[in-house]
Write a protein that holds these residues in place. Sequence first.
Motif, PDB file in Angstrom:
ATOM      1  N   VAL A 113       0.810  -1.086  -0.058  1.00  0.00           N
ATOM      2  CA  VAL A 113       0.105  -0.042   0.172  1.00  0.00           C
ATOM      3  C   VAL A 113       0.938   1.234   0.137  1.00  0.00           C
ATOM      4  O   VAL A 113       0.432   2.313  -0.338  1.00  0.00           O
ATOM      5  CB  VAL A 113      -1.031   0.191   1.138  1.00  0.00           C
ATOM      6  CG1 VAL A 113      -2.105  -1.137   1.072  1.00  0.00           C
ATOM      7  CG2 VAL A 113       0.029  -0.075   2.404  1.00  0.00           C
ATOM      8  N   ALA A 114       2.175   1.213   0.405  1.00  0.00           N
ATOM      9  CA  ALA A 114       2.997   2.204   0.471  1.00  0.00           C
ATOM     10  C   ALA A 114       4.246   1.601   0.249  1.00  0.00           C
ATOM     11  O   ALA A 114       4.769   0.692   0.684  1.00  0.00           O
ATOM     12  CB  ALA A 114       3.173   3.096   1.596  1.00  0.00           C
ATOM     13  N   MET A 115       5.306   2.561  -0.550  1.00  0.00           N
ATOM     14  CA  MET A 115       6.505   2.189  -1.216  1.00  0.00           C
ATOM     15  C   MET A 115       7.561   3.426  -1.202  1.00  0.00           C
ATOM     16  O   MET A 115       6.638   4.546  -1.956  1.00  0.00           O
ATOM     17  CB  MET A 115       6.605   1.217  -2.264  1.00  0.00           C
ATOM     18  CG  MET A 115       7.919   0.786  -2.639  1.00  0.00           C
ATOM     19  SD  MET A 115       7.946  -0.238  -4.150  1.00  0.00           S
ATOM     20  CE  MET A 115       7.094  -1.790  -3.506  1.00  0.00           C
ATOM     21  N   ASN A 116       8.668   3.481  -0.936  1.00  0.00           N
ATOM     22  CA  ASN A 116       9.424   4.466  -1.272  1.00  0.00           C
ATOM     23  C   ASN A 116      10.671   4.048  -2.446  1.00  0.00           C
ATOM     24  O   ASN A 116      10.612   3.035  -2.863  1.00  0.00           O
ATOM     25  CB  ASN A 116      10.278   5.023  -0.111  1.00  0.00           C
ATOM     26  CG  ASN A 116      11.054   4.029   0.707  1.00  0.00           C
ATOM     27  OD1 ASN A 116      11.513   3.042  -0.181  1.00  0.00           O
ATOM     28  ND2 ASN A 116      11.430   4.308   1.968  1.00  0.00           N
ATOM     29  N   ARG A 117      11.447   4.936  -2.735  1.00  0.00           N
ATOM     30  CA  ARG A 117      12.346   5.010  -4.101  1.00  0.00           C
ATOM     31  C   ARG A 117      13.505   3.522  -3.493  1.00  0.00           C
ATOM     32  O   ARG A 117      13.876   2.954  -4.309  1.00  0.00           O
ATOM     33  CB  ARG A 117      12.964   6.074  -4.029  1.00  0.00           C
ATOM     34  CG  ARG A 117      12.141   7.023  -4.775  1.00  0.00           C
ATOM     35  CD  ARG A 117      12.884   8.518  -5.183  1.00  0.00           C
ATOM     36  NE  ARG A 117      12.193   9.304  -5.771  1.00  0.00           N
ATOM     37  CZ  ARG A 117      12.706  10.609  -6.301  1.00  0.00           C
ATOM     38  NH1 ARG A 117      13.924  10.824  -5.981  1.00  0.00           N
ATOM     39  NH2 ARG A 117      11.773  11.274  -6.855  1.00  0.00           N
ATOM     40  N   SER A 118      13.459   3.379  -2.122  1.00  0.00           N
ATOM     41  CA  SER A 118      14.576   2.384  -1.622  1.00  0.00           C
ATOM     42  C   SER A 118      13.703   1.098  -1.636  1.00  0.00           C
ATOM     43  O   SER A 118      14.454   0.142  -1.063  1.00  0.00           O
ATOM     44  CB  SER A 118      15.269   2.835  -0.500  1.00  0.00           C
ATOM     45  OG  SER A 118      15.776   3.988  -0.414  1.00  0.00           O
ATOM     46  N   GLN A 119      12.701   1.028  -1.996  1.00  0.00           N
ATOM     47  CA  GLN A 119      11.928  -0.197  -2.202  1.00  0.00           C
ATOM     48  C   GLN A 119      11.430  -0.778  -0.699  1.00  0.00           C
ATOM     49  O   GLN A 119      11.298  -1.939  -0.517  1.00  0.00           O
ATOM     50  CB  GLN A 119      12.368  -1.462  -2.943  1.00  0.00           C
ATOM     51  CG  GLN A 119      12.468  -1.003  -4.455  1.00  0.00           C
ATOM     52  CD  GLN A 119      13.086  -2.168  -5.409  1.00  0.00           C
ATOM     53  OE1 GLN A 119      13.384  -3.299  -4.805  1.00  0.00           O
ATOM     54  NE2 GLN A 119      12.811  -1.876  -6.587  1.00  0.00           N
ATOM     55  N   ASP A 120      11.519   0.055   0.522  1.00  0.00           N
ATOM     56  CA  ASP A 120      10.923  -0.142   1.711  1.00  0.00           C
ATOM     57  C   ASP A 120       9.557  -0.136   1.325  1.00  0.00           C
ATOM     58  O   ASP A 120       8.984   0.729   0.732  1.00  0.00           O
ATOM     59  CB  ASP A 120      11.217   0.994   2.679  1.00  0.00           C
ATOM     60  CG  ASP A 120      12.914   1.026   2.908  1.00  0.00           C
ATOM     61  OD1 ASP A 120      13.564  -0.043   3.069  1.00  0.00           O
ATOM     62  OD2 ASP A 120      13.451   2.143   2.678  1.00  0.00           O
ATOM     63  N   VAL A 121       9.000  -1.188   1.836  1.00  0.00           N
ATOM     64  CA  VAL A 121       7.480  -1.083   1.693  1.00  0.00           C
ATOM     65  C   VAL A 121       6.461  -1.586   2.838  1.00  0.00           C
ATOM     66  O   VAL A 121       6.980  -2.283   3.706  1.00  0.00           O
ATOM     67  CB  VAL A 121       7.315  -2.427   0.341  1.00  0.00           C
ATOM     68  CG1 VAL A 121       7.627  -3.928   1.172  1.00  0.00           C
ATOM     69  CG2 VAL A 121       5.623  -2.700  -0.020  1.00  0.00           C
ATOM     70  N   ILE A 122       5.180  -1.082   2.759  1.00  0.00           N
ATOM     71  CA  ILE A 122       4.243  -1.423   3.717  1.00  0.00           C
ATOM     72  C   ILE A 122       3.046  -2.141   3.103  1.00  0.00           C
ATOM     73  O   ILE A 122       2.630  -1.875   2.226  1.00  0.00           O
ATOM     74  CB  ILE A 122       3.759  -0.323   4.514  1.00  0.00           C
ATOM     75  CG1 ILE A 122       5.133   0.620   5.152  1.00  0.00           C
ATOM     76  CG2 ILE A 122       2.752  -0.383   5.447  1.00  0.00           C
ATOM     77  CD1 ILE A 122       4.370   1.877   5.781  1.00  0.00           C
ATOM     78  N   HIS A 123       2.657  -3.203   3.852  1.00  0.00           N
ATOM     79  CA  HIS A 123       1.650  -4.131   3.385  1.00  0.00           C
ATOM     80  C   HIS A 123       0.610  -3.910   4.482  1.00  0.00           C
ATOM     81  O   HIS A 123       0.759  -3.558   5.657  1.00  0.00           O
ATOM     82  CB  HIS A 123       2.024  -5.521   3.448  1.00  0.00           C
ATOM     83  CG  HIS A 123       2.972  -5.758   2.569  1.00  0.00           C
ATOM     84  ND1 HIS A 123       3.000  -5.659   1.195  1.00  0.00           N
ATOM     85  CD2 HIS A 123       4.377  -6.297   3.152  1.00  0.00           C
ATOM     86  CE1 HIS A 123       4.377  -6.035   0.915  1.00  0.00           C
ATOM     87  NE2 HIS A 123       5.112  -6.337   1.924  1.00  0.00           N
ATOM     88  N   ARG A 124      -0.918  -4.034   4.271  1.00  0.00           N
ATOM     89  CA  ARG A 124      -1.893  -3.863   5.263  1.00  0.00           C
ATOM     90  C   ARG A 124      -2.787  -4.898   5.352  1.00  0.00           C
ATOM     91  O   ARG A 124      -2.975  -5.686   4.532  1.00  0.00           O
ATOM     92  CB  ARG A 124      -2.773  -2.682   4.770  1.00  0.00           C
ATOM     93  CG  ARG A 124      -3.899  -2.143   5.766  1.00  0.00           C
ATOM     94  CD  ARG A 124      -4.621  -0.876   5.147  1.00  0.00           C
ATOM     95  NE  ARG A 124      -5.410  -1.387   4.178  1.00  0.00           N
ATOM     96  CZ  ARG A 124      -5.460  -0.574   2.920  1.00  0.00           C
ATOM     97  NH1 ARG A 124      -4.871   0.600   2.756  1.00  0.00           N
ATOM     98  NH2 ARG A 124      -6.320  -0.992   1.832  1.00  0.00           N
ATOM     99  N   ALA A 125      -3.169  -5.343   6.489  1.00  0.00           N
ATOM    100  CA  ALA A 125      -4.406  -6.176   6.879  1.00  0.00           C
ATOM    101  C   ALA A 125      -5.187  -5.530   7.619  1.00  0.00           C
ATOM    102  O   ALA A 125      -4.904  -4.685   8.434  1.00  0.00           O
ATOM    103  CB  ALA A 125      -3.563  -7.538   7.518  1.00  0.00           C
TER     104      ALA A 125
END
Length: 232
Positions: A113-125
Motif C-alpha cells: 500500500v506504500a513504498m519509497n524509492r529504496s523499495q521499503d514497503v508497507i502491506h496492510r491487513a
Amino acid sequence: MARKENADTAAETGRLKQIALTYKMTRRVDKRVGLVLAGVGIVTFGVFLAIGFLVGHPIYLGILGFILAFLAMAIVFGRRAERAAFGQMEGQPGAAAAVLENVGRGWSTTPAVAMNRSQDVIHRAVGKAGIVLVAEGNPNRLKSLLAAEKKKMARIVIDVPVHDIIVGDGEGQVPLKKVRTTMLKLPRVLSGPQVTVANDRLRAMGDLMSNMPLPKGPMPKGMRMPRGGKTR
C-alpha cells in the motif's frame, strides 16, 4: 460412479505430488529431515511395541504405535517444512506479503500500500483487531513511511486501532516467522460490520498496488502454508 472414482484418484494423486514437492523443497534447506522423520517414526513405533510385549498385547499396541508414529512424523514434517519455507522467504522482497496472504480467516490483506524509492514497503491487513501495517525494509526509513501512511488513513478511518509491525530480527522488530502469530494475538475489538466499513473506506482511498515480486521458492505449486487462508 466411475467419474467420482476417477476424481477421487486424481485428488489423491495431487495430494501425493504436493507432499513430494514439499519434501523436496524442505530437503534442499534441511538435509537431515529424512533421518529425523525416520527416527521419530521408529522410536514411536518401537516404544508402543515394547509396551505391548510387556502388557501381553503386542499386536494391538503395535497397530496403535504404527498409527501414532505416522501422526508424529506428519507433525514433525509440517513444522520443519514451515521452518524451511520461512528460511527461504526471509530477506526476499515481498516475503511479508506472502505471509499475510496466509495469515488466516477473518483478515483482508492488501500488499504494497506504500513504498519509497529504496523499495521499503508497507502491506496492510484489516481484521477484527483493527488495521495492521506490516513493514519490511530499512527500519529507519520505515518509521517515516509508516507515519505518513497512518496520517493518510487517519482522514478516512476513525476509532479503528492501528498496529504496526516492522519485520526483522533487531530490537523492537518481529521475525518473519512470528508475524502471523503476533497478529493473531492482537485483541479483537471490531465487529464484522465494522471491519467491512473500514475495508471499504480504505479501498476507496486507493492504494499503491504495485506489482512487486513475491517469493516463489519457498512454496512449490499447490503448496499452502500451514493453517492458511485469506478472506476477501
